[in-house]
Design a protein around this motif. Structure first.
Motif, short mmCIF file in Angstrom:
data_model
loop_
_atom_site.label_atom_id
_atom_site.label_comp_id
_atom_site.label_asym_id
_atom_site.label_seq_id
_atom_site.Cartn_x
_atom_site.Cartn_y
_atom_site.Cartn_z
N HIS A 70 0.82 -1.22 0.00
CA HIS A 70 0.00 0.00 0.00
C HIS A 70 0.85 1.26 0.00
CE1 HIS A 70 -3.41 2.57 0.64
NE2 HIS A 70 -3.01 2.96 1.84
N MET A 71 2.12 1.17 0.42
CA MET A 71 2.96 2.36 0.53
C MET A 71 3.11 3.09 -0.81
SD MET A 71 3.73 2.64 3.70
CE MET A 71 2.06 1.98 3.91
N ASP A 72 3.43 2.34 -1.86
CA ASP A 72 3.62 2.99 -3.17
C ASP A 72 2.31 3.55 -3.70
OD1 ASP A 72 6.31 2.46 -3.15
OD2 ASP A 72 6.12 0.56 -4.24
N GLU A 73 1.18 2.90 -3.38
CA GLU A 73 -0.12 3.41 -3.82
C GLU A 73 -0.42 4.78 -3.21
OE1 GLU A 73 -2.97 0.51 -2.73
OE2 GLU A 73 -2.03 -1.12 -3.89
N ARG A 74 0.07 5.03 -2.01
CA ARG A 74 -0.21 6.30 -1.34
C ARG A 74 0.38 7.49 -2.09
NH1 ARG A 74 1.30 6.85 4.64
NH2 ARG A 74 0.32 8.85 4.20
N LEU A 75 1.44 7.27 -2.86
CA LEU A 75 2.09 8.37 -3.57
C LEU A 75 1.19 8.98 -4.64
CD1 LEU A 75 5.69 6.92 -3.86
CD2 LEU A 75 4.96 8.85 -2.45
N ALA A 76 0.14 8.29 -5.00
CA ALA A 76 -0.81 8.83 -5.98
C ALA A 76 -1.76 9.83 -5.35
CB ALA A 76 -1.59 7.69 -6.62
N PHE A 77 -1.72 9.94 -4.03
CA PHE A 77 -2.62 10.83 -3.29
C PHE A 77 -1.79 11.84 -2.49
CE2 PHE A 77 -4.68 6.76 -3.89
CZ PHE A 77 -5.90 7.13 -4.44
N PRO A 78 -2.40 12.91 -1.98
CA PRO A 78 -1.64 13.88 -1.18
C PRO A 78 -1.21 13.28 0.16
CG PRO A 78 -3.72 14.80 -1.97
CD PRO A 78 -3.79 13.34 -2.22
N PRO A 79 -0.21 13.88 0.80
CA PRO A 79 0.13 13.46 2.17
C PRO A 79 -1.05 13.68 3.09
CG PRO A 79 1.78 14.97 1.25
CD PRO A 79 0.62 14.98 0.31
N PHE A 80 -1.10 12.91 4.18
CA PHE A 80 -2.15 13.08 5.18
C PHE A 80 -1.62 14.02 6.26
CE2 PHE A 80 -4.80 12.25 8.78
CZ PHE A 80 -6.04 11.95 8.26
N VAL A 81 -2.18 15.22 6.34
CA VAL A 81 -1.68 16.25 7.26
C VAL A 81 -2.83 16.77 8.11
CG1 VAL A 81 -0.50 18.48 7.45
CG2 VAL A 81 0.10 16.90 5.59
N PHE A 82 -2.58 16.93 9.40
CA PHE A 82 -3.54 17.56 10.29
C PHE A 82 -2.87 18.73 10.99
CE2 PHE A 82 -1.37 14.21 12.56
CZ PHE A 82 -1.09 14.76 13.81
N THR A 83 -3.64 19.54 11.70
CA THR A 83 -3.07 20.70 12.38
C THR A 83 -3.05 20.47 13.89
OG1 THR A 83 -5.23 21.78 12.40
CG2 THR A 83 -3.72 22.36 10.61
N GLY A 84 -2.00 21.01 14.54
CA GLY A 84 -1.86 20.91 15.98
C GLY A 84 -1.93 22.27 16.65
N LEU A 85 -1.92 22.25 17.97
CA LEU A 85 -2.04 23.48 18.76
C LEU A 85 -0.68 23.94 19.28
CD1 LEU A 85 -5.21 22.64 20.89
CD2 LEU A 85 -5.08 23.91 18.74
N PRO A 86 -0.35 25.22 19.09
CA PRO A 86 0.91 25.74 19.66
C PRO A 86 0.99 25.59 21.18
CG PRO A 86 0.05 27.24 17.99
CD PRO A 86 -1.01 26.20 18.22
N SER A 87 -0.15 25.51 21.85
CA SER A 87 -0.13 25.39 23.31
C SER A 87 0.43 24.05 23.78
CB SER A 87 -1.55 25.57 23.86
OG SER A 87 -2.43 24.60 23.33
N ALA A 88 0.59 23.09 22.87
CA ALA A 88 1.18 21.81 23.24
C ALA A 88 2.70 21.85 23.31
CB ALA A 88 0.75 20.73 22.26
N ILE A 89 3.30 22.93 22.81
CA ILE A 89 4.76 23.02 22.76
C ILE A 89 5.35 23.23 24.15
CG2 ILE A 89 6.66 24.54 22.02
CD1 ILE A 89 5.27 24.87 19.37
N CYS A 90 6.45 22.55 24.42
CA CYS A 90 7.26 22.83 25.60
C CYS A 90 8.72 22.87 25.17
CB CYS A 90 7.02 21.80 26.71
SG CYS A 90 7.71 20.16 26.38
N GLY A 91 9.61 23.18 26.11
CA GLY A 91 11.02 23.30 25.80
C GLY A 91 11.71 21.96 25.67
N PRO A 92 12.94 21.97 25.15
CA PRO A 92 13.65 20.72 24.86
C PRO A 92 14.12 19.97 26.09
CG PRO A 92 15.08 22.60 24.46
CD PRO A 92 13.71 23.16 24.73
#
Length: 326
Positions: free
Chosen positions: A127-149
């Motif tokens: 299925h991996m090569d078949e996925r290249l025919a479609f866009p990447p799967f992307v979602f959005t996250g919240l900046p409030s989840a960020i913390c320091g390293p």
């Protein structure tokens, strides 16, 4: 474990604070830091966001400052290091490493359909090569989840399956809309390490049917995006196609993979995101996590665990897991 501030090139950006002092943008040259908040040639920036807003103009100024031996450099060890970026938008690419996807599919397979684990893995690989025919799967996250390293990661009291996902992230350096994959990397200011933690049990909403994944509940708890320590400019790492991503849990290697295993490369992800939204200076574009997550190992996070994470040329981060205070 690599030196935390061992970065590619001659300089990088960070955000730091001295004890009791404000958080300021800093130029970093390995183990030294230079406060940039009072530099008039940079416009006396209050944060790296101010620098990223003028990235094309200020990058050569930063490079010149890095060579200034007479500047007021200080040992970086004397500062608390925060996330080097404060994005307005976070774009997160899901299931984007071949081996990682195969491992997850196999881990979620309960055998009820009669297929063997080997059959499930073979079908997922096809299925991996078949996925290249479609866009990447992307979602959005919240900046409030960020913390320091080096901040503690707080495990939600009602969470059951907290997991790690170490990722390479691109930091956008100019407003970007409908850029081609061929030109997409020109819009990148630099690179940063992000550990994109997940509550596995909340990813799939069993009650939601075709509505599918619940990224809000599974991805956005406070401290679930340890970021940094450094923003390393693209000029120092012009090609992100073969960087080593390594995560150790309590000293044991759990993830150790190259970005060569990406299904969609960084440029393709940025191009796709820019067709949907306008990318802004300072935004993060996460590229996905390689094989070796806790679900595949059968070992999820618990209080007291330490995650030590590194990516080639970008330094290293270290976070200890703690219980949420209720």
């Amino acid at each position: 474990m690599p030196n935390s501030f061992d970065h590619a090139g001659t300089w990088a950006l960070a955000q730091v604070s001295a004890e009791g002092g404000p958080t300021v943008p800093a130029l970093v040259a390995h183990d030294r830091a230079l406060d940039l908040s009072d530099r008039p040639e940079l416009g006396s920036p209050r944060s790296t966001a101010d620098i990223l807003a003028r990235w094309d103009e200020l990058e050569p100024v930063l490079a010149a400052l890095a060579a200034d031996t007479a500047a007021a450099w200080q040992p970086l060890s004397g500062f608390h290091v925060h996330s080097p970026v404060e994005p307005r938008q976070i774009f997160q690419c899901a299931a984007n490493y071949r081996t990682h996807v195969i491992d997850l599919v196999a881990a979620h397979h309960d055998g009820s359909d009669g297929r063997s684990v080997e059959e499930v893995r073979a079908e997922a690989a096809a299925h991996m090569d078949e996925r290249l025919a479609f866009p990447p799967f992307v979602f959005t996250g919240l900046p409030s989840a960020i913390c320091g390293p080096y901040d503690d990661v707080v495990l939600p009291a009602d969470g059951e399956q907290p997991d790690w996902e170490l990722e390479l992230a691109a930091v956008i350096g100019r407003p970007t809309r409908r850029v081609s994959a061929e030109d997409a990397l020109e819009c990148v200011a630099g690179w940063v390490i992000v550990n994109d933690l997940t509550l596995r049990e909340r990813v799939i909403r069993r009650d939601a049917g075709a509505l599918g994944m619940d990224w809000l509940a599974s991805k956005n708890a406070p401290t679930f995006l340890p970021t940094g320590p450094l923003l390393v400019p693209r000029s120092a790492v012009p090609d992100p196609s073969d960087l080593r991503i390594t995560l150790r849990l309590n000293g044991d290697v759990m993830q150790d993979e190259s970005t060569k295993d990406l299904i969609f490369d960084t440029a393709a992800i940025i191009a796709h995101c820019s067709k949907v939204a306008t990318l802004l200076p300072g935004d993060l574009v996460l590229t996905g996590s390689p094989a070796g997550n806790g679900l595949a190992h059968g070992r999820l996070l618990r209080a007291g665990d330490r995650m030590d994470c590194s990516i080639t040329g970008l330094g290293a981060q270290s976070n200890v897991c703690v219980e949420e205070a209720c």
